[in-house]
Motif scaffolding. Structure first.
Motif, PDB file in Angstrom:
ATOM      1  N   THR A 122       0.729  -1.107  -0.007  1.00 50.15           N
ATOM      2  CA  THR A 122       0.003   0.140   0.094  1.00 50.15           C
ATOM      3  C   THR A 122       0.875   1.184   0.013  1.00 50.15           C
ATOM      4  N   ILE A 123       2.026   1.245   0.614  1.00 47.20           N
ATOM      5  CA  ILE A 123       2.844   2.389   0.758  1.00 47.20           C
ATOM      6  C   ILE A 123       3.610   2.350  -0.618  1.00 47.20           C
ATOM      7  N   ILE A 124       3.833   1.619  -1.146  1.00 45.99           N
ATOM      8  CA  ILE A 124       4.456   1.959  -2.344  1.00 45.99           C
ATOM      9  C   ILE A 124       3.526   2.124  -3.613  1.00 45.99           C
ATOM     10  N   ILE A 125       2.307   1.984  -3.621  1.00 44.06           N
ATOM     11  CA  ILE A 125       1.267   2.431  -4.477  1.00 44.06           C
ATOM     12  C   ILE A 125       1.203   3.755  -4.000  1.00 44.06           C
ATOM     13  N   LEU A 126       1.094   4.181  -2.648  1.00 43.75           N
ATOM     14  CA  LEU A 126       0.862   5.724  -2.333  1.00 43.75           C
ATOM     15  C   LEU A 126       2.242   6.459  -2.786  1.00 43.75           C
ATOM     16  N   LEU A 127       3.298   6.005  -2.623  1.00 42.01           N
ATOM     17  CA  LEU A 127       4.485   6.699  -3.039  1.00 42.01           C
ATOM     18  C   LEU A 127       4.543   6.871  -4.688  1.00 42.01           C
ATOM     19  N   PHE A 128       3.882   5.798  -5.513  1.00 42.75           N
ATOM     20  CA  PHE A 128       3.791   5.953  -6.949  1.00 42.75           C
ATOM     21  C   PHE A 128       2.740   6.937  -7.470  1.00 42.75           C
ATOM     22  N   PHE A 129       1.950   7.152  -6.503  1.00 39.98           N
ATOM     23  CA  PHE A 129       0.838   8.267  -6.738  1.00 39.98           C
ATOM     24  C   PHE A 129       1.292   9.587  -6.382  1.00 39.98           C
ATOM     25  N   ALA A 130       1.955   9.543  -5.298  1.00 41.20           N
ATOM     26  CA  ALA A 130       2.537  10.918  -4.735  1.00 41.20           C
ATOM     27  C   ALA A 130       3.482  11.419  -5.631  1.00 41.20           C
ATOM     28  N   VAL A 131       4.388  10.721  -5.970  1.00 45.44           N
ATOM     29  CA  VAL A 131       5.354  10.991  -7.066  1.00 45.44           C
ATOM     30  C   VAL A 131       4.804  11.638  -8.440  1.00 45.44           C
ATOM     31  N   LYS A 183      -1.386  14.724   0.489  1.00 43.95           N
ATOM     32  CA  LYS A 183      -2.338  13.919   0.825  1.00 43.95           C
ATOM     33  C   LYS A 183      -1.609  12.570   1.049  1.00 43.95           C
ATOM     34  N   PHE A 184      -1.319  12.162  -0.291  1.00 42.12           N
ATOM     35  CA  PHE A 184      -0.842  10.838  -0.391  1.00 42.12           C
ATOM     36  C   PHE A 184       0.424  10.611   0.572  1.00 42.12           C
ATOM     37  N   MET A 185       1.263  11.634   0.572  1.00 42.50           N
ATOM     38  CA  MET A 185       2.193  11.409   1.595  1.00 42.50           C
ATOM     39  C   MET A 185       2.090  11.493   3.086  1.00 42.50           C
ATOM     40  N   THR A 186       1.229  12.082   3.447  1.00 43.57           N
ATOM     41  CA  THR A 186       0.695  11.945   5.024  1.00 43.57           C
ATOM     42  C   THR A 186       0.088  10.715   5.107  1.00 43.57           C
ATOM     43  N   ILE A 187      -0.644  10.116   4.345  1.00 42.62           N
ATOM     44  CA  ILE A 187      -1.225   8.749   4.477  1.00 42.62           C
ATOM     45  C   ILE A 187       0.018   7.713   4.356  1.00 42.62           C
ATOM     46  N   ALA A 188       0.654   7.727   3.586  1.00 38.49           N
ATOM     47  CA  ALA A 188       1.831   6.807   3.553  1.00 38.49           C
ATOM     48  C   ALA A 188       2.779   6.963   4.849  1.00 38.49           C
ATOM     49  N   ILE A 189       3.263   7.973   5.188  1.00 37.70           N
ATOM     50  CA  ILE A 189       3.995   8.223   6.271  1.00 37.70           C
ATOM     51  C   ILE A 189       3.306   7.513   7.587  1.00 37.70           C
ATOM     52  N   ALA A 190       2.067   7.859   7.625  1.00 39.57           N
ATOM     53  CA  ALA A 190       1.326   7.354   8.750  1.00 39.57           C
ATOM     54  C   ALA A 190       1.225   6.109   9.066  1.00 39.57           C
ATOM     55  N   ILE A 191       0.847   5.150   7.551  1.00 39.39           N
ATOM     56  CA  ILE A 191       0.871   3.819   7.641  1.00 39.39           C
ATOM     57  C   ILE A 191       2.268   3.284   7.963  1.00 39.39           C
ATOM     58  N   GLN A 192       3.291   4.000   7.469  1.00 42.91           N
ATOM     59  CA  GLN A 192       4.760   3.232   7.806  1.00 42.91           C
ATOM     60  C   GLN A 192       4.739   3.501   9.447  1.00 42.91           C
ATOM     61  N   VAL A 193       4.614   4.491  10.242  1.00 41.21           N
ATOM     62  CA  VAL A 193       4.699   4.624  11.421  1.00 41.21           C
ATOM     63  C   VAL A 193       3.935   3.693  12.181  1.00 41.21           C
ATOM     64  N   ILE A 194       2.910   3.502  11.692  1.00 44.38           N
ATOM     65  CA  ILE A 194       1.862   2.288  12.507  1.00 44.38           C
ATOM     66  C   ILE A 194       2.710   0.977  12.085  1.00 44.38           C
ATOM     67  N   SER A 195       3.150   0.661  10.928  1.00 46.30           N
ATOM     68  CA  SER A 195       3.765  -0.697  10.501  1.00 46.30           C
ATOM     69  C   SER A 195       5.032  -0.718  11.320  1.00 46.30           C
ATOM     70  N   VAL A 196       5.694   0.421  11.499  1.00 43.73           N
ATOM     71  CA  VAL A 196       6.941   0.182  12.320  1.00 43.73           C
ATOM     72  C   VAL A 196       6.584  -0.161  13.774  1.00 43.73           C
ATOM     73  N   ILE A 197       5.501   0.543  14.508  1.00 44.45           N
ATOM     74  CA  ILE A 197       5.200   0.296  15.726  1.00 44.45           C
ATOM     75  C   ILE A 197       4.500  -1.021  15.987  1.00 44.45           C
ATOM     76  N   VAL A 198       3.512  -1.422  15.050  1.00 37.61           N
ATOM     77  CA  VAL A 198       2.937  -2.725  15.223  1.00 37.61           C
ATOM     78  C   VAL A 198       3.639  -3.864  14.933  1.00 37.61           C
TER      79      VAL A 198
END
Length: 139
Positions: free
Chosen positions: A17-26, A39-54
């Motif tokens: 999902t993050i890779i797809i978001l990065l693609f669209f953000a670029v 918006k795409f970057m904010t969502i990607a960062i939030a998902i990444q932080v959650i992924s790291v923590i969980v």
């Protein structure tokens, strides 16, 4: 409900999902740089932080006492360091670009290097996944 095996696949789904978001953000950065890109970057960062923590922090903790090969250990630490740098830079860019913090370095100049580091970190994580969960020996 969730086993370690299922958690790994859920994390892989988040990374995809993050890779797809990065693609669209670029893609949006060149057409509509200030609206959808952010918006795409904010969502990607939030998902990444959650992924790291969980997912990633518990996984790193569980591997701390296990002896691994030098290549694997080096790749794991490089992945963790680059990942932390990407998260810090991403948050810095977001806050500096929105004017919430002063920016001695233009956030626009940090975007491409941060993207490159993020892609390298994602590739490193995928290689770690192949080694740990699929038993594929690389190098």
């Amino acid at each position: 409900m969730f086993t370690d095996f299922n958690m790994i696949y859920l994390d892989l789904l988040l990374q995809l999902t993050i890779i797809i978001l990065l693609f669209f953000a670029v893609k949006k950065a060149y057409r509509d740089p200030y609206d959808k890109h952010c918006k795409f970057m904010t969502i990607a960062i939030a998902i990444q932080v959650i992924s790291v923590i969980v997912f990633m922090a518990p996984s790193m903790y569980s591997l701390s006492g296990i002896m691994m090969s030098g290549f694997f250990t080096s790749l794991m630490y490089l992945h963790h360091i680059l990942g932390l740098i990407v998260i810090v830079l991403s948050i810095y860019i977001k806050l500096a670009f929105s004017g919430k913090i002063p920016s001695p370095v233009s956030p626009l100049k940090l975007m491409k290097p941060t993207l490159i580091l993020w892609v390298l970190t994602l590739l490193g994580g995928f290689i770690l996944y192949l080694i740990l969960w699929e038993g594929i020996i690389i190098i």
